[in-house]
Design an enzyme around this catalytic site. Sequence first.
Site, mmCIF file in Angstrom:
data_model
loop_
_atom_site.group_PDB
_atom_site.id
_atom_site.type_symbol
_atom_site.label_atom_id
_atom_site.label_comp_id
_atom_site.label_asym_id
_atom_site.label_seq_id
_atom_site.Cartn_x
_atom_site.Cartn_y
_atom_site.Cartn_z
ATOM 1 N N LYS A 78 0.769 -1.241 0.010
ATOM 2 C CA LYS A 78 -0.008 -0.106 -0.191
ATOM 3 C C LYS A 78 1.002 1.233 0.009
ATOM 4 O O LYS A 78 0.651 2.251 -0.757
ATOM 5 C CB LYS A 78 -0.842 0.023 1.337
ATOM 6 C CG LYS A 78 -1.851 1.127 1.450
ATOM 7 C CD LYS A 78 -3.238 0.868 2.050
ATOM 8 C CE LYS A 78 -2.731 -0.004 3.525
ATOM 9 N NZ LYS A 78 -1.818 0.733 4.495
ATOM 10 N N THR A 80 3.761 1.513 -1.157
ATOM 11 C CA THR A 80 4.712 1.615 -2.288
ATOM 12 C C THR A 80 3.679 2.298 -3.403
ATOM 13 O O THR A 80 4.048 3.095 -4.173
ATOM 14 C CB THR A 80 4.964 0.132 -2.909
ATOM 15 O OG1 THR A 80 5.909 -0.220 -1.660
ATOM 16 C CG2 THR A 80 5.753 0.110 -4.122
ATOM 17 N N ARG A 101 2.704 7.947 7.060
ATOM 18 C CA ARG A 101 2.797 8.058 8.492
ATOM 19 C C ARG A 101 4.503 7.669 8.597
ATOM 20 O O ARG A 101 5.226 6.936 7.809
ATOM 21 C CB ARG A 101 2.235 6.859 9.071
ATOM 22 C CG ARG A 101 0.708 6.851 9.018
ATOM 23 C CD ARG A 101 0.032 5.712 9.474
ATOM 24 N NE ARG A 101 0.232 4.694 8.567
ATOM 25 C CZ ARG A 101 0.124 3.530 8.806
ATOM 26 N NH1 ARG A 101 -0.115 2.955 9.918
ATOM 27 N NH2 ARG A 101 0.180 2.514 7.758
ATOM 28 N N LYS A 112 7.418 -6.903 10.475
ATOM 29 C CA LYS A 112 6.885 -6.250 9.311
ATOM 30 C C LYS A 112 8.076 -5.621 8.431
ATOM 31 O O LYS A 112 7.944 -5.305 7.151
ATOM 32 C CB LYS A 112 5.838 -5.191 9.409
ATOM 33 C CG LYS A 112 5.033 -4.433 8.317
ATOM 34 C CD LYS A 112 4.043 -3.758 9.059
ATOM 35 C CE LYS A 112 3.303 -2.984 7.736
ATOM 36 N NZ LYS A 112 3.964 -1.784 7.381
ATOM 37 N N ALA A 280 -2.963 1.255 12.721
ATOM 38 C CA ALA A 280 -4.281 1.225 12.493
ATOM 39 C C ALA A 280 -5.151 0.133 13.359
ATOM 40 O O ALA A 280 -6.240 0.081 13.426
ATOM 41 C CB ALA A 280 -4.743 1.293 11.089
ATOM 42 N N PHE A 308 -3.263 -0.326 7.190
ATOM 43 C CA PHE A 308 -4.014 -1.808 6.814
ATOM 44 C C PHE A 308 -5.150 -1.633 6.155
ATOM 45 O O PHE A 308 -4.845 -0.750 4.987
ATOM 46 C CB PHE A 308 -4.358 -2.553 7.978
ATOM 47 C CG PHE A 308 -3.310 -2.810 9.132
ATOM 48 C CD1 PHE A 308 -2.034 -3.556 8.638
ATOM 49 C CD2 PHE A 308 -3.115 -2.165 10.497
ATOM 50 C CE1 PHE A 308 -1.013 -3.924 9.492
ATOM 51 C CE2 PHE A 308 -2.133 -2.490 11.493
ATOM 52 C CZ PHE A 308 -1.083 -3.361 10.563
ATOM 53 N N PHE A 388 2.933 -8.113 -8.882
ATOM 54 C CA PHE A 388 4.202 -8.720 -8.745
ATOM 55 C C PHE A 388 4.699 -9.794 -9.536
ATOM 56 O O PHE A 388 3.947 -10.185 -10.676
ATOM 57 C CB PHE A 388 3.965 -9.622 -7.315
ATOM 58 C CG PHE A 388 3.896 -8.917 -5.727
ATOM 59 C CD1 PHE A 388 5.064 -8.880 -4.833
ATOM 60 C CD2 PHE A 388 2.553 -8.133 -5.807
ATOM 61 C CE1 PHE A 388 4.884 -8.275 -4.075
ATOM 62 C CE2 PHE A 388 2.584 -7.346 -4.513
ATOM 63 C CZ PHE A 388 3.807 -7.582 -3.654
ATOM 64 N N TRP A 416 6.416 -0.651 -8.012
ATOM 65 C CA TRP A 416 7.385 -1.469 -7.486
ATOM 66 C C TRP A 416 8.864 -1.628 -8.270
ATOM 67 O O TRP A 416 9.727 -1.267 -8.014
ATOM 68 C CB TRP A 416 7.171 -2.642 -6.829
ATOM 69 C CG TRP A 416 8.068 -3.174 -5.906
ATOM 70 C CD1 TRP A 416 8.391 -3.120 -4.650
ATOM 71 C CD2 TRP A 416 9.054 -4.225 -6.545
ATOM 72 N NE1 TRP A 416 9.532 -3.851 -4.304
ATOM 73 C CE2 TRP A 416 10.051 -4.559 -5.204
ATOM 74 C CE3 TRP A 416 9.326 -4.829 -7.600
ATOM 75 C CZ2 TRP A 416 11.365 -5.484 -5.236
ATOM 76 C CZ3 TRP A 416 10.401 -5.883 -7.820
ATOM 77 C CH2 TRP A 416 11.230 -6.125 -6.654
#
Length: 563
Positions: A78, A80, A101, A112, A280, A308, A388, A416
Amino acid sequence: MKGTKQTVKSDIEIAQEAVLEPISRIADELSLEEEDWQPYGRYKAKVSVNTLKKLQNRPDGKIVLVTSINPTPAGEGKSTVTVGLGQALNQIGKKAIIALREPSLGPTMGLKGGAAGGGYSQVVPMEDINLHFTGDFHAITTAHNALAALLDNHIHQGNALNIDPTRVVWKRVLDLNDRALRHVVIGLGGRSNGVPREDGFDITVASEIMAILCLAGDLDDLKARLSRMVVAYTYDGKPVSVRDLKVEGALTLLLKDAIHPNLVQTLENTPAFVHGGPFANIAHGCNSVLATKMGAKLGDYLITEAGFGADLGAEKFLDITARAGHFKPDAVVIVATIRALKMHGGMAKEDLKREDLDKLARGMENLACHIETIQAFGLPYVVAINHFIYDTDKEVDFIREWCAKNGHPVALTKVWEEGGRGGEELARLVVDTLESAENHFSPLYDLTDPIEEKLKAVVTKVYGGKDVEFSDKAIRQLAKIKKNGWDVFPVCIAKTQYSLSDNPKRLGRPKDFTIHVRELKASVGAGFIVALTGNVLTMPGLPKHPAALDMDVGPDGKVTGLF
């Protein structure tokens, strides 16, 4: 044709090879004057909150929120996509700014990893942002723990406010995952060491001070909110606030620099504000109102994200943050990955490289729920397929056809791999949507609704559940909240990020479930009621193999293993 394996550089290798502009040039690009900002080294700066007052008569740019499906261990990207979309808008000739954030050291050193985007869509300097950055989290941690120390000192020094030590609700915090500190006993060793009592630690991002920093409109509002925080109750059950302790001035002093939004850039030199970082799943999950509003004043498009899935961060952005900031979001991007959708459809993580349209079809139910959530708020939206390298053409086509059949605008993004260039399809679709779609934004509930109804509105309209169940403890707390007049606040539900329900193992789109509220907390300064559900924790623990085990720094100061 199926995707093939490629040799790719790590995020940190890409970031370390980037050619950055001096932050002065980024400030010049935004037409900031010298007194508007203060450099923090060569590539970081603080932009004064007073700048927002200077810009108050300037029209706002479009605010675009990026959210996603429920996350899985396969990852959604997200942040990215948020960075990539901002870069892509600039690629097609628009003036876009990003607001993210700040990453917490808890997940950075834990499981993470960082939160600066990835691949060729990152905010930089990545190492600084993912570590100590400009010291905001340290300031929040210090202010929070200073309040804890001042509170315990008040009790030790005669307790003029008649505070019941067993009813202190202000824990201490630390910006690391440390399960051993969830429940502790303090004040042992005799009278000189204070009054013995049970205590505990939360992670810094769960601190009410973090939430306040992200919701405050200016320094005066910050101080006023801090003064309203409830830290304990007296022997006769009356709330004790920071104002009663007379320490709001000292706390504001500790936060006087942290309140100013941080300005950095992306790999493609797109301006980015990175400020504040509540989770979140246990807080409201959005960057600061100040950064969002400042970015909207300085650019034609402000691209921000919420933590999230749409069941957590987006709902809180729309029900809490937009209310506090007095702004109206213009559109939403819902990020979905094929591999995460296949996991929601029942596929094991180790099999995700394999094409499976049946599992993908089942997983689309999760995406459908998040789309319906944004529709419930009356906002225009687009779906972004975050590509991906193992995704196949058939899988991509399946999602495109599903979206076309159901009337959902969709774009494939390769930000990405390709940076802004890989997000131009998404950027053009977002612009078209903003120009053509109707916006009927409205929060899910009225602030005058009872808390029970506010919670049920979120559970039924967002999670897809059927009801809310309260523990005996939560029922008692609810009565106290109503007695004190705090039931006029919005609700902030702390829930697992992995499922629409409060059971992290129920992936996809569970039906007919009940959300179990075990505890209610009044964050009076932040201005919301936290509902703790299921087994969600406010102090996470480290995994068996923390990311920290793979991190190092060489003799030349070059960082490795950070992602």
